[in-house]
Write an enzyme that holds these catalytic residues in place. Structure first.
Site, short mmCIF file in Angstrom:
data_model
loop_
_atom_site.label_atom_id
_atom_site.label_comp_id
_atom_site.label_asym_id
_atom_site.label_seq_id
_atom_site.Cartn_x
_atom_site.Cartn_y
_atom_site.Cartn_z
N ARG A 252 0.85 -1.19 0.00
CA ARG A 252 0.00 0.00 0.00
C ARG A 252 0.89 1.24 0.00
O ARG A 252 1.72 1.40 0.90
CB ARG A 252 -0.91 -0.03 1.24
CG ARG A 252 -1.73 1.22 1.42
CD ARG A 252 -2.72 1.11 2.57
NE ARG A 252 -3.38 2.39 2.73
CZ ARG A 252 -3.10 3.28 3.69
NH1 ARG A 252 -2.22 3.01 4.64
NH2 ARG A 252 -3.71 4.44 3.71
N HIS B 22 -2.58 11.04 0.84
CA HIS B 22 -2.07 10.80 2.20
C HIS B 22 -1.45 12.11 2.69
O HIS B 22 -0.25 12.23 2.88
CB HIS B 22 -1.07 9.65 2.19
CG HIS B 22 -0.81 9.03 3.53
ND1 HIS B 22 -0.96 7.69 3.78
CD2 HIS B 22 -0.39 9.58 4.68
CE1 HIS B 22 -0.64 7.42 5.04
NE2 HIS B 22 -0.28 8.56 5.62
N GLU C 271 -7.01 8.60 6.28
CA GLU C 271 -7.22 9.27 7.57
C GLU C 271 -7.66 10.73 7.41
O GLU C 271 -6.94 11.65 7.84
CB GLU C 271 -5.96 9.18 8.43
CG GLU C 271 -5.51 7.75 8.69
CD GLU C 271 -4.33 7.66 9.67
OE1 GLU C 271 -3.81 8.70 10.09
OE2 GLU C 271 -3.94 6.53 10.00
N ASN D 6 -7.47 1.84 10.00
CA ASN D 6 -6.17 2.06 10.63
C ASN D 6 -6.38 2.10 12.14
O ASN D 6 -7.22 2.87 12.63
CB ASN D 6 -5.56 3.40 10.19
CG ASN D 6 -5.15 3.40 8.72
OD1 ASN D 6 -5.36 2.42 8.01
ND2 ASN D 6 -4.59 4.50 8.26
N TYR E 236 -4.19 2.00 15.99
CA TYR E 236 -2.94 1.99 16.75
C TYR E 236 -3.15 1.82 18.25
O TYR E 236 -2.45 1.07 18.89
CB TYR E 236 -2.15 3.28 16.48
CG TYR E 236 -1.59 3.32 15.07
CD1 TYR E 236 -0.33 2.83 14.79
CD2 TYR E 236 -2.35 3.80 14.01
CE1 TYR E 236 0.18 2.82 13.49
CE2 TYR E 236 -1.85 3.80 12.71
CZ TYR E 236 -0.60 3.31 12.46
OH TYR E 236 -0.11 3.29 11.18
N GLU F 3 -3.59 -0.10 8.12
CA GLU F 3 -2.42 0.28 8.92
C GLU F 3 -2.57 -0.26 10.33
O GLU F 3 -3.65 -0.17 10.92
CB GLU F 3 -2.25 1.80 9.05
CG GLU F 3 -1.71 2.49 7.85
CD GLU F 3 -1.52 3.99 8.07
OE1 GLU F 3 -1.25 4.42 9.20
OE2 GLU F 3 -1.65 4.73 7.07
#
Ligand code: IFM
Length: 467
Positions: free
Chosen positions: A87, A131, A176, A303, A305, A370
């Site tokens: 990606r 991005h 995002e 995504n 985290y 991600e």
């Protein structure tokens, strides 16, 4: 396999279905460098990173990991790791140096060569159109706060598809958008570095509108695998006091629901609309916009985290809120070990998130676009990079994905963030997220232990009998 084999993925019994995509992700400004090559125009990140005081020790993406010239070696590394997919993002200002109008063929040719190299290596390209690196020329005309930028984004999408659509199957419009809108326009931690609630609200809507318009353009050109990549941070109130519960609702609204809900239902969440209006920053919705934003997709990029615990409280002036009307909300320091980003490690919250998405977006396949962690990696005397924390993070989060799949979440793939150590935006080069270490002095790449462990998992899946 022997019973003494203690590789973490075996300990966790990790087995994914045949055809599951295993990849790694990067983004243009974080790895390419070569900011003046082949007619590339400046982006808002060039401007921001070159503005004194904005980034860690003044770090910029000028050189980064020199991927622009080293892409062949990097694709060879991907093949060595056994990635089935990669990606990456296209830098808008390489293709359209002024953001609109004149097309720079040499910029498109770079991505064309990259795609050819990937396909020759058996790595499936997953392309992200945006991005975070808006052409500076468009920022000068109002950036995402201006409605026109959404239309320019759709034009750009068509140009890139015309050049690469014969070889690239998987397209993501935005990465995002929450960060572009709120970190870029509310807290100013990201380019363009504004602290303006009205601009943040306008940017939110225009990013989503741009997504919808670009989706239509790509679909009309025959794109068959289309998605958007959203970042999610589960929000938990620190106590059951009504004020804390409401603080979590408000942050969850802007972080998680404000972007997801219109894309999958064609309406903004009512409570978020009310919060933004109450803060004097209403969403600038015009007739027909929400139908455009809800254009059907083939997958949702997720995504993840870390999770966050929040309560009402007094913020330190050094930490402006990213949330519109969120000045009275603080995010607590995580309990337990943290990554060098200061983020906690919560694979359980990942499983919960994926179950929630299963219910919020029924019928829409999920792709983990991600997930990863930054640690203080160094090349050891033996020439290797020993990063047990990253391996642990990686496999615990893969196991969390697997658990959610067992509970009915339709997850089709996982992309580790990141293939390479890279420019972590305002945090500069001090944060290392890669499966592959980059020595920024020599640009030497060293596969970390975590990269080898991931490669092992991938090899085992390739060898598994089908069915
Ligand atoms: O490096 C970033 C990436 O660009 C977007 N998602 C989060 C990553 C880690 O902060």
């Amino acid at each position: 396999m022997t019973s003494t084999d203690t590789r973490p993925e075996l300990a966790a019994g990790l087995v994914f279905p045949p055809g599951f995509t295993f990849g790694a992700a990067t983004a243009a400004y974080q790895i390419e460098g070569a900011v003046d090559a082949d007619g590339r125009g400046p982006s808002i990140w060039d401007t921001y990173s070159h503005t004194p005081g904005r980034t860690f020790q003044g770090h910029t993406g000028d050189v980064a990991a020199e991927h622009y010239t080293r892409y062949r070696d990097d694709v060879a590394l991907m093949a060595e790791l056994g990635l089935s997919a990669y990606r990456f993002s296209v830098a808008w200002s390489r293709v359209l140096p002024e953001g609109a109008g004149r097309v720079e063929r040499r910029g498109l040719d770079f991505y064309s060569r990259l795609v050819d190299e990937l396909l020759a290596a058996g790595v499936d390209p997953w392309l992200t159109l945006y991005h975070w690196d808006l052409p500076q020329a468009l920022q000068d005309r109002g950036g995402w706060a201006a409605r026109d930028t959404a239309a320019r984004f759709a034009d750009y999408a068509g140009i890139v598809h015309d050049a690469l659509g014969d070889r690239v199957r998987h397209w993501s419009t935005l990465n995002e958008p929450m960060c572009s809108a709120l970190l870029g326009h509310m807290s100013g931690q990201h380019a363009p570095g504004l602290r303006d609630a009205v601009a943040a609200s306008r940017a939110t809507h225009h990013l989503l509108l741009g997504h919808g318009l670009a989706t239509r353009v790509l679909r009309d050109r025959g794109a068959a695998s289309l998605g958007i990549t959203l970042n999610f941070t589960p929000m938990t109130p620190a106590t059951d006091r009504p004020a804390d519960v409401d603080a979590a609702r408000r942050l969850d609204g802007q972080q998680n629901r404000m972007f997801l809900v219109p894309v999958v239902t064609g309406a903004y969440p009512e409570d978020v609309v009310a919060d933004l209006a109450a803060a004097g920053a209403p969403l600038p919705v015009q007739d027909g916009d929400l139908a455009t934003i809800a254009a059907p997709l083939d997958w949702l990029g997720v995504n993840y985290y870390f999770e966050s615990t929040v309560q009402v409280g007094v913020r330190s002036p050094e930490k402006p809120t990213s949330f519109i009307g969120g000045e009275d909300v603080v995010e607590l320091d995580p309990e337990g070990p943290t990554t060098t980003m200061g983020w906690g490690v919560s694979p359980e919250a990942f499983t919960r998130l994926l179950r929630w998405l299963r219910d919020q977006a029924p019928g829409l396949p999920l792709v983990i676009t991600e997930n990863g962690s930054a640690w203080p990696d160094e090349v050891a005397e033996d020439g290797e990079v020993h990063d047990p924390e990253r391996t642990d993070y990686l496999f615990r989060h893969l196991a969390a994905v697997r658990e959610a799949m067992d509970d009915g979440a339709d997850v089709r793939g996982y992309f580790a963030w990141s293939l390479l150590d890279n420019y972590e935006w305002a945090r500069g080069y001090a944060q290392r997220f890669g499966l592959v270490h980059v020595d920024y002095g020599s640009q030497r790449r060293t596969v970390k232990d975590s990269g080898r462990a991931y490669a092992d998992l991938l090899r085992r899946h390739r060898q598994a009998p089908e069915g």
